[in-house]
Design a protein around this motif. Structure first.
Motif, mmCIF file in Angstrom:
data_model
loop_
_atom_site.group_PDB
_atom_site.id
_atom_site.type_symbol
_atom_site.label_atom_id
_atom_site.label_comp_id
_atom_site.label_asym_id
_atom_site.label_seq_id
_atom_site.Cartn_x
_atom_site.Cartn_y
_atom_site.Cartn_z
ATOM 1 N N LEU A 5 16.830 72.220 39.240
ATOM 2 C CA LEU A 5 15.487 72.476 38.614
ATOM 3 C C LEU A 5 14.905 71.224 38.186
ATOM 4 N N PRO A 6 13.617 71.030 38.399
ATOM 5 C CA PRO A 6 12.979 69.690 38.162
ATOM 6 C C PRO A 6 12.823 69.689 36.422
ATOM 7 N N LEU A 7 12.985 68.405 36.060
ATOM 8 C CA LEU A 7 12.824 68.263 34.516
ATOM 9 C C LEU A 7 11.395 67.995 34.200
ATOM 10 N N GLU A 8 11.142 68.936 32.978
ATOM 11 C CA GLU A 8 9.789 68.882 32.507
ATOM 12 C C GLU A 8 9.840 68.646 31.123
ATOM 13 N N GLU A 9 8.842 68.261 30.452
ATOM 14 C CA GLU A 9 8.495 67.876 29.111
ATOM 15 C C GLU A 9 9.355 68.768 28.158
ATOM 16 N N GLY A 10 10.156 68.314 27.399
ATOM 17 C CA GLY A 10 10.913 69.353 26.404
ATOM 18 C C GLY A 10 12.227 69.693 26.698
ATOM 19 N N ASP A 11 12.751 69.475 28.015
ATOM 20 C CA ASP A 11 14.180 69.730 28.674
ATOM 21 C C ASP A 11 14.947 68.978 28.295
ATOM 22 N N PHE A 12 15.042 67.616 27.784
ATOM 23 C CA PHE A 12 15.932 66.729 27.421
ATOM 24 C C PHE A 12 15.296 65.810 26.259
ATOM 25 N N TYR A 13 16.076 64.949 25.740
ATOM 26 C CA TYR A 13 15.643 63.744 24.812
ATOM 27 C C TYR A 13 16.786 62.875 24.839
#
Length: 51
Positions: A5-13
Motif C-alpha cells: 500500500l502506498p503511504l498517504e498523509e495520516g498513515d503514520f507519524y
C-alpha cells in the motif's frame, strides 16, 4: 499474497526516537491484524491471547 500500500498523509507519524508509527487509519486501510502488538491496532489484538 500481501499487497503493498502506498503511504498517504495520516498513515503514520515519527516517534521521538525516529521510528515510523502506523496509525489506526493505516491499519484499517491494510485490512487485517498482523499480531505485532501495534500501538494503534483497531482490531483488538492482545498479546496475552485475549481478544
Amino acid at each position: 499474497m500481501k499487497r503493498i500500500l502506498p503511504l498517504e498523509e495520516g498513515d503514520f507519524y515519527l516517534s521521538k526516537e525516529g521510528y515510523k508509527v502506523f496509525t489506526e487509519q493505516y491499519h484499517l486501510k491494510r485490512g487485517y491484524c498482523c499480531e505485532s502488538n501495534c500501538r494503534h491496532c483497531p482490531y483488538g489484538f492482545d498479546p496475552r491471547g485475549k481478544r
